[in-house]
Each structure stands twice: as structure tokens, then as C-alpha cells.
Scaffold this motif. Sequence first.
Motif, short mmCIF file in Angstrom:
data_model
loop_
_atom_site.label_atom_id
_atom_site.label_comp_id
_atom_site.label_asym_id
_atom_site.label_seq_id
_atom_site.Cartn_x
_atom_site.Cartn_y
_atom_site.Cartn_z
N UNK A 7 3.22 -8.02 0.32
CA UNK A 7 2.18 -7.41 -0.52
C UNK A 7 2.78 -6.45 -1.55
N UNK A 55 4.01 -5.34 -5.17
CA UNK A 55 3.50 -5.71 -6.49
C UNK A 55 4.32 -5.02 -7.58
N UNK A 94 6.55 -0.03 -2.77
CA UNK A 94 5.42 -0.92 -2.48
C UNK A 94 4.85 -1.48 -3.78
N UNK A 95 4.80 -0.61 -4.79
CA UNK A 95 4.27 -1.02 -6.09
C UNK A 95 5.00 -0.30 -7.21
N UNK A 124 -6.80 -5.38 -3.04
CA UNK A 124 -6.80 -4.06 -2.39
C UNK A 124 -6.00 -4.12 -1.10
N UNK A 125 -5.09 -3.16 -0.93
CA UNK A 125 -4.31 -3.06 0.30
C UNK A 125 -4.40 -1.62 0.78
N UNK A 126 -4.57 -1.46 2.10
CA UNK A 126 -4.74 -0.13 2.68
C UNK A 126 -3.57 0.20 3.59
N UNK A 155 -4.28 0.95 -2.34
CA UNK A 155 -3.75 0.60 -3.65
C UNK A 155 -4.46 -0.65 -4.14
N UNK A 156 -5.11 -0.53 -5.30
CA UNK A 156 -5.81 -1.65 -5.91
C UNK A 156 -5.12 -2.01 -7.21
N UNK A 199 -5.17 3.98 -7.26
CA UNK A 199 -4.80 4.44 -5.92
C UNK A 199 -5.89 5.39 -5.42
#
Lengths: 141, 141
Positions: free
Chosen positions: A38, A40, A126-127, B78-80, B86-87, B115
Motif C-alpha cells: 500500500x 504510494x 509509506x507515501x 484510504x488506508x488507516x 492517508x487518503x 491525512x
Amino acid sequence: MTTPADVDAVTAANQELYEAFEVADLDRMEAVWDDADDVRCIHPGWPVLVGRARVMRSWSVLMANTSYIQFFLTGVTAEVEGDVAVVTCEENILTGIEDPEGGLGGSQKVLATNVFRRRPQGWRLWLHHASPVLAPSETDS
Amino acid sequence: MTTPADVDAVTAANQELYEAFEVADLDRMEAVWDDADDVRCIHPGWPVLVGRARVMRSWSVLMANTSYIQFFLTGVTAEVEGDVAVVTCEENILTGIEDPEGGLGGSQKVLATNVFRRRPQGWRLWLHHASPVLAPSETDS
């Protein structure tokens, strides 16, 4: 709560992203990123790349097409919430690429948001979202 | 772990950001953002704005200078992680502003990273980073 030790560790992880690119070391770049599907990455002007394989391939291509690049980071701000850290910074970039527009002479300013996750081995990216600054700086307004 | 309920709640909070802008409701926009001084906002091409007062003033100015705007969100992901979400999404934007370049005819595509932090009252926006897409979409490559 953001502790000074957290900020130091996150800031070091953030710096490592840019050093790995400067020396074009893909192994170091792979260690910067979280080992997860995940992750990005948004390079300036690019669409979002999702997943470790795709993100790593993009860095490999960028490294292969960059003869020289150096980052001077300014405005580095790190905030931690639980096991997530959000860093913003200005990437002041010098490259070996001549600017065809002639205006900036091989230097440019990019704004980056870098979100890290705390892992057993340390903070992992993570991003990454980087975008060109087109407007005057905040202090000019 | 990202649960379906978390994703739904975060996605709704993300949608509310754009609806508040569409209807130019500053009260709704203020409720979208976390009530904290470490909020950060990067509008497309702008420098980073830090702090609630500065961020809110920017939205107020944008609303005052926009006669019509509509967002069609695509690629909303969306990841939590703990109390942070974080979208990323593509903002496909229609505006009432005529494009002086003539090329896009009042529509444009922007990539956003949003975020959120989990608060007692729900998910609140911690960071917004939006930037123009200049390159072809990922599926074209």
C-alpha cells in the motif's frame, strides 16, 4: 505526542530518501520504503503510483535518467501521531539537466509530503508526494 | 489494520472537504479540519501553509474568488494506521473560471493527499497536499 527522539529519527529517515536518490543507490532506496503493497508515490506532475514494485521501478527509471542531482532541504517539519509521522519539506534541487526554458538554470523548488510508518526496524516511507512550487513563497505574501 | 467501517468514515470525511468547498461553507470547512496548530495545507502550486488560522484564511480567499467549482473524485484510496488515515484521490475539477490557455476549457485534474487524525468527534483533516497532474495517467504508460 511528538518527542524530540521521534523527530530526530523521522528527520534522519527523511534525509535518507534524498541521499539514496543523490547517490543513485537503489538498495538504499528500497530500504527507505516500507515493505508493503500500500505504499504510494507521486513524483512532480506524475499520476499516483501504487505498490512497491511500481514505486521502485519509478525510482530506478529516475536514477537512470539523472546524471547529477543534489537536494538542499529547507523547512523540514516532522510531526508524529502514534506510529505515523508526517514530514513536509522544501526540496531545493540542483540537477545536471539543462532547463530548456532557460529561466531557472537547472535549479527548482519542489514541495514534498512524506508519510512514514514506525516499523520494528525503524521509520519506513509509506507515501511520498512531491509537487512543483509555482507561487511566491509564503513570506512574500 | 484498515477496517471497512474505518474506510467508510474516512472516505466520508474526505468527501466533506470537497463539498464544503463546492458550497463555499467556511463553517463546514472549519469542521473538516483538525482544531490544532500543526495542520498543514498545500494548494496546487502554492507554498505550504502551516497553522489553523493561515489554512482557514486560504480557504476563505479561495471561496471568495471562485464563482463555481465542482469536484468529481476518482481513485479514492484510504488506508488507516492506528489513529491516522492517508487518503489519495484524483480531483477532476470543473470551474466557472475560463482557462486562459484555452486547452482544458475549465476542467483540470489535480492529485491530492489528505491525512486525517482520529479524534473523539471523528476523523479530522491534518494535512492536505494538492498538485496538478501534468503527465499522462498511469494506465497510459
